[in-house]
Motif scaffolding. Structure first.
Motif, short mmCIF file in Angstrom:
data_model
loop_
_atom_site.label_atom_id
_atom_site.label_comp_id
_atom_site.label_asym_id
_atom_site.label_seq_id
_atom_site.Cartn_x
_atom_site.Cartn_y
_atom_site.Cartn_z
N LEU A 65 81.68 43.10 11.43
CA LEU A 65 81.13 42.50 12.65
C LEU A 65 81.89 42.93 13.90
CD1 LEU A 65 78.71 40.76 13.22
CD2 LEU A 65 80.12 38.73 12.91
N ARG A 66 83.22 42.87 13.88
CA ARG A 66 84.08 43.40 14.94
C ARG A 66 83.82 42.74 16.31
NH1 ARG A 66 86.30 48.33 13.20
NH2 ARG A 66 86.36 49.19 15.31
N CYS A 67 83.93 41.41 16.35
CA CYS A 67 83.69 40.65 17.59
C CYS A 67 84.76 40.96 18.63
CB CYS A 67 83.68 39.16 17.30
SG CYS A 67 82.49 38.67 16.04
N CYS A 70 87.91 38.52 18.57
CA CYS A 70 88.46 38.22 17.25
C CYS A 70 89.94 37.83 17.31
CB CYS A 70 88.29 39.43 16.33
SG CYS A 70 88.91 39.14 14.66
N LYS A 159 77.45 32.18 14.30
CA LYS A 159 78.05 32.39 15.60
C LYS A 159 77.09 32.25 16.77
CE LYS A 159 81.52 35.68 13.82
NZ LYS A 159 82.76 35.01 14.24
N SER A 166 74.85 37.87 20.83
CA SER A 166 75.33 38.56 19.63
C SER A 166 75.48 40.06 19.89
CB SER A 166 74.41 38.30 18.44
OG SER A 166 73.11 38.82 18.64
N TYR A 169 78.75 40.44 22.43
CA TYR A 169 80.08 40.14 21.92
C TYR A 169 80.37 40.73 20.54
CZ TYR A 169 79.79 36.67 25.69
OH TYR A 169 79.63 36.05 26.90
N SER A 170 79.31 41.06 19.79
CA SER A 170 79.52 41.56 18.43
C SER A 170 78.73 42.83 18.12
CB SER A 170 79.15 40.48 17.40
OG SER A 170 79.95 39.34 17.56
N TYR A 175 71.94 39.59 14.65
CA TYR A 175 72.87 38.66 13.98
C TYR A 175 72.17 37.41 13.45
CZ TYR A 175 76.51 35.35 12.96
OH TYR A 175 77.29 34.42 12.30
#
Length: 302
Positions: A65-67, A70, A159, A166, A169-170, A175
């Protein structure tokens, strides 16, 4: 059983890279060799997971996902960790059990799914505590199904409802559409939550986590309505998190480069109560602290 063929044209997560992970990294940043940064008793999960002795938590390196915000960015996106064989991972599971862990808690493990299955196969007759799958919610239904019979407790994030959020941010526009199907499958596989006789430690079930983001309380409220209206009643717990802290690349997004306010969190909490989504957990506002992120110092891995 050997599942390594699943790495050859990787579709383990919704990114569907289809790369040969034995030769190159996927979106997750990982090859086919397991890499982890910590394996230790962890006391900061929900009370029914951590209990009094701690959850036997293995933090895996890489992420699908790599937000941008994080809190575990050093391992999810910056490569911290040590390579492990399947046999070494299986020994870690047994060691955590010997240390008194209430469960084995696999954090962000999907990129290593074939190896996870193999490691659990090696200890299935020796492991007597539940297995927890702690993930970002961005899972394919196929991956969830592959873990049936291996995972007792699912601990997914939910999330975002908004595709704009989504994606921003991701980097995952799909998502919500992906996560809602995966979470329903998790519930179908586990059934209603079950606890040990004293009612304090979960043995089986789903806990849906949602962390309220700055400026996004309306999105949080939409997610609550989805849970109420589309997920089977009484078949899951929720955990509303107030711990958002601006980590990693949050500074690049001014609207989330702050902690949430008590007003924002309380509005979401009030909505959950009004919807009778009261089976679960809330956090004190003071939970937004950096010390809730453990040191990724290879404890239990070396």
């Amino acid at each position: 059983m050997n599942y390594d063929h699943l790495y050859k044209s990787c579709t383990l997560c919704p990114r569907n890279c289809k790369v040969d992970r034995s030769a190159t990294t996927g979106y997750c940043g990982c090859l086919s060799t397991i890499k982890a940064a910590r394996a230790a008793l962890h006391h900061w999960e929900e009370p029914c997971i951590s209990g009094t002795r701690g959850s036997g938590t293995v933090f895996f390196s890489g992420c699908t996902l790599r937000c941008c915000f994080c809190q575990n960015h050093s391992i999810s996106q910056e490569g911290v960790g040590k390579e492990l064989s399947v046999e070494e991972l299986s020994h870690i599971f047994l060691k955590l059990q010997e240390e008194g862990a209430h469960n084995i808690n696999l954090v962000t493990a999907t990129q290593y799914l074939p190896s996870i299955l193999s490691a659990l196969d090696l200890v299935k007759n020796k492991l007597s505590i539940p297995v927890v799958y702690n993930c970002g919610g961005y899972e394919t239904v196929e991956t969830v199904k592959a873990l049936e019979g291996y995972v007792d407790i699912w601990l997914p994030d939910l999330k975002y409802e908004s595709t704009d959020l989504s994606m921003r941010y991701s980097g995952a526009k799909d998502y919500f559409q992906v996560a809602k199907k995966a979470i329903l499958q998790m519930i179908l596989q586990t059934g209603a939550p079950e606890f040990e006789e004293d009612g304090t430690i979960m043995k089986k079930g789903v806990i849906i986590r949602h962390m309220v983001l700055p400026g996004a309380k309306d999105d949080s409220i939409r997610l609550l309505h989805f849970m109420k209206e589309e997920l089977p009643e009484g078949m899951y717990y929720i955990s509303l998190l107030s711990q958002y802290t601006p980590f990693f690349r949050s500074k690049d997004f001014p609207e989330i480069n702050r902690r949430i306010t008590s007003y924002e969190y309380n509005k979401v909490l009030d909505e959950a109560i009004s919807l009778s989504l009261d089976k679960g957990f809330m956090q004190e506002k003071s939970s937004a602290k950096e010390e809730y992120t453990p040191p990724f110092d290879l404890e239990g891995i070396l």
